[in-house]
Design a protein around this motif. Structure first.
Motif, PDB file in Angstrom:
ATOM      1  N   SER A  20      67.869  54.750  47.086  1.00  0.00           N
ATOM      2  CA  SER A  20      66.646  55.479  47.434  1.00  0.00           C
ATOM      3  C   SER A  20      66.320  56.508  46.363  1.00  0.00           C
ATOM      4  CB  SER A  20      66.814  56.211  48.768  1.00  0.00           C
ATOM      5  OG  SER A  20      67.028  55.284  49.805  1.00  0.00           O
ATOM      6  N   VAL A  21      65.029  56.601  46.030  1.00  0.00           N
ATOM      7  CA  VAL A  21      64.596  57.598  45.057  1.00  0.00           C
ATOM      8  C   VAL A  21      63.602  58.560  45.709  1.00  0.00           C
ATOM      9  CG1 VAL A  21      65.010  56.120  43.056  1.00  0.00           C
ATOM     10  CG2 VAL A  21      62.749  56.094  44.170  1.00  0.00           C
ATOM     11  N   ASP A  22      63.245  59.609  44.953  1.00  0.00           N
ATOM     12  CA  ASP A  22      62.462  60.704  45.533  1.00  0.00           C
ATOM     13  C   ASP A  22      60.946  60.504  45.457  1.00  0.00           C
ATOM     14  OD1 ASP A  22      62.637  60.877  42.777  1.00  0.00           O
ATOM     15  OD2 ASP A  22      63.077  63.023  42.715  1.00  0.00           O
ATOM     16  N   GLY A  23      60.499  59.262  45.255  1.00  0.00           N
ATOM     17  CA  GLY A  23      59.064  58.945  45.292  1.00  0.00           C
ATOM     18  C   GLY A  23      58.897  57.675  46.080  1.00  0.00           C
ATOM     19  N   GLY A  24      58.059  56.762  45.562  1.00  0.00           N
ATOM     20  CA  GLY A  24      57.900  55.475  46.238  1.00  0.00           C
ATOM     21  C   GLY A  24      56.458  55.017  46.235  1.00  0.00           C
ATOM     22  N   MET A  25      56.027  54.437  47.362  1.00  0.00           N
ATOM     23  CA  MET A  25      54.695  53.833  47.423  1.00  0.00           C
ATOM     24  C   MET A  25      53.560  54.834  47.195  1.00  0.00           C
ATOM     25  SD  MET A  25      54.650  53.001  51.501  1.00  0.00           S
ATOM     26  CE  MET A  25      52.950  52.462  51.628  1.00  0.00           C
ATOM     27  N   LEU A  65      46.439  55.270  41.467  1.00  0.00           N
ATOM     28  CA  LEU A  65      46.443  54.798  42.856  1.00  0.00           C
ATOM     29  C   LEU A  65      47.342  55.657  43.735  1.00  0.00           C
ATOM     30  CD1 LEU A  65      46.730  50.921  42.321  1.00  0.00           C
ATOM     31  CD2 LEU A  65      44.822  52.095  43.390  1.00  0.00           C
ATOM     32  N   SER A  66      47.835  56.764  43.199  1.00  0.00           N
ATOM     33  CA  SER A  66      48.817  57.540  43.967  1.00  0.00           C
ATOM     34  C   SER A  66      48.131  58.222  45.146  1.00  0.00           C
ATOM     35  CB  SER A  66      49.518  58.558  43.068  1.00  0.00           C
ATOM     36  OG  SER A  66      48.598  59.508  42.580  1.00  0.00           O
ATOM     37  N   SER A  67      48.911  58.527  46.161  1.00  0.00           N
ATOM     38  CA  SER A  67      48.370  59.113  47.390  1.00  0.00           C
ATOM     39  C   SER A  67      49.283  60.226  47.885  1.00  0.00           C
ATOM     40  CB  SER A  67      48.259  58.032  48.472  1.00  0.00           C
ATOM     41  OG  SER A  67      49.546  57.746  48.998  1.00  0.00           O
ATOM     42  N   ASN A  84      52.513  60.575  53.773  1.00  0.00           N
ATOM     43  CA  ASN A  84      53.615  61.389  54.296  1.00  0.00           C
ATOM     44  C   ASN A  84      53.582  62.827  53.759  1.00  0.00           C
ATOM     45  OD1 ASN A  84      55.865  58.556  54.170  1.00  0.00           O
ATOM     46  ND2 ASN A  84      54.734  59.317  55.938  1.00  0.00           N
ATOM     47  N   TYR A  85      52.417  63.241  53.269  1.00  0.00           N
ATOM     48  CA  TYR A  85      52.269  64.573  52.681  1.00  0.00           C
ATOM     49  C   TYR A  85      53.263  64.811  51.556  1.00  0.00           C
ATOM     50  CZ  TYR A  85      48.402  66.473  55.308  1.00  0.00           C
ATOM     51  OH  TYR A  85      47.154  66.724  55.785  1.00  0.00           O
ATOM     52  N   LEU A  86      53.472  63.802  50.754  1.00  0.00           N
ATOM     53  CA  LEU A  86      54.186  64.028  49.502  1.00  0.00           C
ATOM     54  C   LEU A  86      53.175  64.567  48.491  1.00  0.00           C
ATOM     55  CD1 LEU A  86      56.457  62.402  50.820  1.00  0.00           C
ATOM     56  CD2 LEU A  86      56.824  61.274  48.618  1.00  0.00           C
ATOM     57  N   THR A  87      53.635  65.392  47.580  1.00  0.00           N
ATOM     58  CA  THR A  87      52.756  65.876  46.511  1.00  0.00           C
ATOM     59  C   THR A  87      52.714  64.829  45.400  1.00  0.00           C
ATOM     60  OG1 THR A  87      54.655  67.027  45.573  1.00  0.00           O
ATOM     61  CG2 THR A  87      53.157  68.323  46.952  1.00  0.00           C
TER      62      THR A  87
END
Ligand code: PLP
Length: 516
Positions: free
Chosen positions: A382-387, A457-459, A462-465
Motif C-alpha cells: 500500500s502507498v500513500d496515494g492511489g486512484m 485527472l486527479s481528484s 476521500n478528501y485526500l489533498t
C-alpha cells in the motif's frame, strides 16, 4: 547486481518477466536523466528522490524539465525534417489536456511549439503563460459561446469546429465581434487506433467530429444537398460564412498508438476529402491536422517507435497521396500530448502497509494447473496515494510499473500489487510488478510514465489533498504546482458562521442516550 533466479509467478501476466537485475531502470520507461546512484537511491539529474521526498513529501509528481523539452524538440525536428521537402515543415501543437500548468506552457512556448486546449480553463492557462493566440488551438465537441468568444477575441490560430451547428455558432459569434475565426473542421475518417492495432470502418459511432459518409440522415445543414456527408455540408457552410476563414481539416484517431498505419490511412482519407472539396468548390484548403496519439512505454511490454520513424512513414504516404490526387501538399500539423510529457514524469510514493495473500492460479485466470490446490503468493504494497492521483488503472485498466527507489533492491523479487489508500478495493496503482519481498513501511516507490493524464485527472476523493508537481533541471528542484493543504479542502465548502459568543448552542444531553 547479482542475477536473481526467482521463478515467474503463474499469477503474473504473460508479458511480465522476472527482473534479472532489480536495480536496473529500463531506459524506455524513464526520463533521460533518471538513474540510480551508487548508494542505490534513484536520482533525477543528480537529485536523490530521498531529498525530494524529505522536502516536498509524497505522493509527489517529479518531472524532468530537460526530458520534456527534449521530447518536444524531438517531435518538432523529426516531423519538420520528414515533411521539409513536401510542405516546408510541420506545426506541432502540444495537447495541453495531457498535462498543463503555466510553467509547462512556458516550456512549450520556449521550444517553439503551439498548444492545443479543449476548454476555456486550459485556454486561460495558456494565455496566462503568454502564449500568443496565433499559436493556440481550441477543441471540444460542445464548446460554450463564452469559450468561443474568448478564443475569437484572443485571435486563436485555430478553432477546431466539431459539428454542423458549431459552424454557424462560431461564424455568427465572429461576425458579432467584428472578426474572422480561423477554423479547422474535425472529421471522423473511420479509422480507430487501438493500442496495438487499428480498425478501419466507414462509420463512426462516437461523439466527436463530422462524418465523411453520406447516410447520416437529411436535414442537418444548409450548405449541400441531402446526399452529401456532414463533413461536406460543414465545408460548404464554412466557406459560405463571412465570419469564417476555413483553414482545413483535422482528425484524431485515438491514443497510445504504436504503428503508423492508422495515421497513414487517416491521412489518405482526409487528403481524398480535400481533393473532393477542390473538385466541388474550386479551393484547395491549405492545412491538414493529423492529431495526436503517439504511444509510450508504460511497461516492459510496450515498444513505441521513435518519432522520426513515424514521421517518415507519414510523410511518404502524404507525399504519394497528394501526387496521386494532383493536390498541393497542405501544411501539416500534429498534436502529441502523452508522448511529450508521459515519460518525463514519475510519481514518488511512500510505502506503508503490506500483506501477502495466496492465490489459486486457476482462479486467477491463468492456465489450469495439474494440481489446482496449488496457490501462489501475491504481495500487496500500500502507498500513500492511489486512484486520486492516478485514476488510469481504474478508468482504463492501464498497466504501469514500479521500482524501489530509496535503496538498492536486494531481497528476492516477488509478484506484487501496488495499491492506494482509498476506500475502494479496485484502487490499484500497479496491477502486476515484481518487487523485492522486503519492501515495507517508509520505502519510496517510483512509478514511471505518469506525466500524461494522471495529475490532470486527479481528484480529492476521500478528501485526500492533490499532490504537488516538482520540476528538476540542472541539479535543482523547484515546485511548479504546490500541493493542496487541508485549508484548500475547505476553500469551497460553505461553512456555517461560527456561533456568536453570547449565544450558546442549545444544550444536548451529553450523549447519555447516544449509544443506539
Ligand atoms: C487527446 C487529444 C490529443 C493528444 O493525444 P495524445 O494521445 O496525448 O497524444 C490530440 N488531439 C486531440 C484532438 C485530442 O483530443
Amino acid at each position: 547486481m547479482a542475477m536473481t533466479s526467482a521463478q515467474a509467478s503463474p499469477l503474473a501476466p504473460e508479458w511480465l518477466s522476472v527482473p534479472a537485475d532489480q536495480a536496473r531502470l529500463d531506459a524506455k520507461l524513464w526520463a533521460e536523466d533518471v538513474d540510480r546512484g551508487a548508494d542505490g537511491v534513484v536520482r533525477v539529474d543528480g537529485v536523490p528522490v530521498t531529498d525530494l521526498a524529505a522536502q516536498y513529501g509524497t505522493p509527489l509528481f517529479v518531472v524532468s524539465e530537460r526530458d520534456f523539452r527534449t521530447r518536444a524538440a524531438t517531435f518538432r525536428d523529426a516531423f519538420d525534417e520528414a515533411f521539409a521537402d513536401l510542405c516546408g515543415g510541420v506545426d506541432v501543437f502540444y495537447a495541453g489536456k495531457s498535462f498543463l500548468c503555466t510553467e509547462v506552457a512556458h516550456w512549450v512556448r520556449e521550444e517553439g511549439l503551439g498548444l492545443d486546449t479543449c476548454s476555456g480553463g486550459e485556454l486561460a492557462v495558456a494565455l496566462r503563460a503568454g502564449l500568443p493566440g496565433s499559436r493556440l488551438g481550441l477543441h471540444g465537441n460542445n464548446k460554450s459561446a463564452a469559450e468561443i468568444v474568448r478564443a475569437i477575441d484572443a485571435g486563436l490560430g485555430r478553432i477546431v469546429v466539431d459539428s454542423i451547428q458549431e459552424v454557424a455558432l462560431v461564424g455568427d459569434l465572429a461576425v458579432q465581434r467584428g472578426r474572422t475565426a480561423n477554423v479547422m473542421l474535425r472529421l471522423t475518417p473511420g479509422v480507430h487506433a487501438h493500442t496495438h492495432e487499428f480498425i478501419a470502418t466507414a462509420h463512426e459511432d462516437q461523439k466527436f467530429g463530422l462524418s465523411l459518409t453520406t447516410d447520416q440522415g437529411p436535414g442537418q445543414g444548409s450548405g449541400g444537398d441531402d446526399a452529401s456527408s456532414p463533413a461536406a455540408r460543414a465545408v460548404a457552410d464554412a466557406l459560405a460564412h463571412p465570419g469564417i476563414e476555413l483553414l482545413g481539416v483535422h482528425c484524431h484517431i485515438g491514443s497510445q498508438i504504436f504503428e503508423p498505419e492508422g495515421f497513414e490511412l487517416a491521412a489518405q482519407r482526409l487528403l481524398g476529402f480535400l481533393a473532393e472539396v477542390r473538385d466541388r468548390h474550386g479551393v484547395e484548403l491549405p492545412e491538414l491536422d493529423l492529431g495526436g496519439g503517439y504511444g509510450i512505454a508504460y511497461t516492459e511490454a510496450d515498444e513505441p517507435r521513435p518519432a522520426r520513424e513515424i514521421a517518415q512513414a507519414m510523410a511518404a504516404v502524404v507525399g504519394a497521396t497528394c501526387r496521386d490526387l494532383g493536390l498541393a501538399v497542405p501544411r501539416i500539423s500534429i498534436e502529441p500530448g502523452r508522448a511529450i510529457v508521459g515519460p518525463s514524469t514519475f510519481t514518488l510514493y511512500t510505502a506503508g502497509t503490506t500483506k501477502t495473500v495466496r492465490v489459486d492460479a486457476a482462479a486467477n485466470g491463468s492456465e489450469v494447473l495439474e494440481d489446482t490446490s496449488v496457490t501462489h503468493p501475491r504481495r500487496y504494497v500500500s502507498v500513500d496515494g492511489g486512484m486520486s492521483d492516478n485514476p488510469r488503472p481504474v478508468l482504463y485498466g492501464a498497466d504501469y510499473s514500479a521500482v524501489l527507489a530509496s535503496r538498492t533492491p536486494e531481497a528476492a523479487p516477488v509478484l506484487s500489487r501496488v495499491v492506494g489508500k482509498h476506500c475502494e478495493s479496485g484502487d490499484i496503482v500497479v496491477r502486476d510488478v515484481y518487487l523485492p519481498e522486503d519492501i515495507g513501511a517508509g520505502d519510496l516507490l517510483a512509478v514511471p510514465g505518469t506525466g500524461a493524464y494522471c495529475w490532470v485527472l486527479s481528484s480529492n476523493y476521500n478528501y485526500l489533498t492533490r499532490p504537488p508537481v516538482v520540476a528538476v533541471v540542472d541539479g535543482v528542484a523547484r515546485l511548479i504546482v504546490r500541493g493542496e493543504t487541508e485549508e484548500d479542502l475547505f476553500r469551497r465548502d460553505v461553512q456555517r458562521e461560527p456561533a456568536s459568543p453570547g449565544k450558546a448552542e442549545p444544550a444536548t444531553d451529553s450523549g447519555a442516550s447516544r449509544t443506539a
